[in-house]
Motif scaffolding. Structure first.
Motif, mmCIF file in Angstrom:
data_model
loop_
_atom_site.group_PDB
_atom_site.id
_atom_site.type_symbol
_atom_site.label_atom_id
_atom_site.label_comp_id
_atom_site.label_asym_id
_atom_site.label_seq_id
_atom_site.Cartn_x
_atom_site.Cartn_y
_atom_site.Cartn_z
ATOM 1 N N LYS A 31 -24.785 -26.854 -2.077
ATOM 2 C CA LYS A 31 -25.029 -25.752 -3.013
ATOM 3 C C LYS A 31 -23.909 -24.720 -2.945
ATOM 4 N N GLY A 32 -22.694 -25.123 -3.316
ATOM 5 C CA GLY A 32 -21.588 -24.184 -3.368
ATOM 6 C C GLY A 32 -20.961 -23.858 -2.034
ATOM 7 N N LYS A 33 -21.224 -24.659 -1.024
ATOM 8 C CA LYS A 33 -20.648 -24.427 0.298
ATOM 9 C C LYS A 33 -19.975 -25.696 0.782
ATOM 10 N N GLU A 34 -19.084 -25.532 1.750
ATOM 11 C CA GLU A 34 -18.411 -26.671 2.349
ATOM 12 C C GLU A 34 -18.250 -26.453 3.838
ATOM 13 N N LYS A 35 -18.107 -27.555 4.567
ATOM 14 C CA LYS A 35 -17.849 -27.482 6.003
ATOM 15 C C LYS A 35 -16.377 -27.144 6.196
ATOM 16 N N CYS A 36 -16.116 -26.164 7.031
ATOM 17 C CA CYS A 36 -14.747 -25.751 7.321
ATOM 18 C C CYS A 36 -14.555 -25.830 8.835
ATOM 19 N N LYS A 70 -18.079 -24.547 10.347
ATOM 20 C CA LYS A 70 -18.921 -23.472 9.843
ATOM 21 C C LYS A 70 -19.003 -23.632 8.326
ATOM 22 N N LEU A 71 -20.157 -23.358 7.746
ATOM 23 C CA LEU A 71 -20.295 -23.423 6.295
ATOM 24 C C LEU A 71 -19.644 -22.193 5.666
ATOM 25 N N CYS A 77 -12.038 -22.444 2.452
ATOM 26 C CA CYS A 77 -11.694 -22.951 3.779
ATOM 27 C C CYS A 77 -10.190 -22.837 4.049
ATOM 28 N N ALA A 78 -9.372 -23.300 3.125
ATOM 29 C CA ALA A 78 -7.918 -23.251 3.320
ATOM 30 C C ALA A 78 -7.429 -21.810 3.449
ATOM 31 N N LYS A 79 -8.035 -20.913 2.688
ATOM 32 C CA LYS A 79 -7.651 -19.498 2.751
ATOM 33 C C LYS A 79 -7.946 -18.905 4.124
ATOM 34 N N LEU A 80 -8.973 -19.435 4.789
ATOM 35 C CA LEU A 80 -9.357 -18.953 6.113
ATOM 36 C C LEU A 80 -8.562 -19.642 7.228
ATOM 37 N N GLY A 81 -7.698 -20.580 6.852
ATOM 38 C CA GLY A 81 -6.914 -21.309 7.848
ATOM 39 C C GLY A 81 -7.667 -22.479 8.446
ATOM 40 N N GLY A 82 -8.705 -22.930 7.772
ATOM 41 C CA GLY A 82 -9.531 -24.018 8.282
ATOM 42 C C GLY A 82 -9.035 -25.390 7.896
ATOM 43 N N LEU A 83 -9.744 -26.395 8.376
ATOM 44 C CA LEU A 83 -9.389 -27.796 8.172
ATOM 45 C C LEU A 83 -10.514 -28.532 7.461
ATOM 46 N N SER A 84 -10.146 -29.556 6.687
ATOM 47 C CA SER A 84 -11.152 -30.448 6.116
ATOM 48 C C SER A 84 -11.628 -31.380 7.226
ATOM 49 N N ALA A 85 -12.651 -32.181 6.963
ATOM 50 C CA ALA A 85 -13.164 -33.108 7.971
ATOM 51 C C ALA A 85 -12.087 -34.104 8.398
ATOM 52 N N VAL A 90 -8.055 -35.750 12.704
ATOM 53 C CA VAL A 90 -6.685 -35.971 13.163
ATOM 54 C C VAL A 90 -6.349 -35.000 14.292
ATOM 55 N N ALA A 91 -6.724 -33.732 14.134
ATOM 56 C CA ALA A 91 -6.444 -32.719 15.159
ATOM 57 C C ALA A 91 -7.160 -33.045 16.469
ATOM 58 N N VAL A 92 -8.396 -33.503 16.384
ATOM 59 C CA VAL A 92 -9.155 -33.868 17.589
ATOM 60 C C VAL A 92 -8.509 -35.076 18.265
#
Length: 99
Positions: A31-36, A70-71, A77-85, A90-92
């Motif tokens: 509902k308009g949110k994504e995992k970041c 975090k939702l 997400c990108a604006k906050l410096g976050g990563l997609s799944a 890859v980072a993990v």
């Protein structure tokens, strides 16, 4: 015997509550949110992490761990410096190689 039944009932309730909170997080995501990934502060993650070391919200122990999410509102997400799944996986994997 009554004490054992009470304990079993309480344990079942706690487990069910965990499933409900995970399901509600998944419903919110649609509902308009994504995992970041990689933006959650310690103790402020939304739910289970990628590495599987815990399965509940608020159990992260490190700020901005790449496997914690975090939702957030879609598109932020990108604006906050976050990563997609995919980026988080890859980072993990890179972190695991360093160890």
């Amino acid at each position: 015997m009554n004490q054992r039944q009470l304990l079993s009932s309480a344990l079942a309730s706690v487990m069910a509550l965990g499933l409900v909170s995970q399901a509600s997080a998944e419903m919110s995501a649609s509902k308009g949110k994504e995992k970041c990934y990689g933006i959650a502060k310690a103790g402020e993650n939304s739910c289970a992490n990628l590495s599987g070391s815990h399965s509940c919200a608020g159990q992260s122990t490190v700020d901005k761990a790449p496997d914690e999410w975090k939702l957030v509102a879609k598109g932020t997400c990108a604006k906050l410096g976050g990563l997609s799944a995919e980026e988080a996986k890859v980072a993990v994997a890179k972190q695991a190689e360093k160890k």
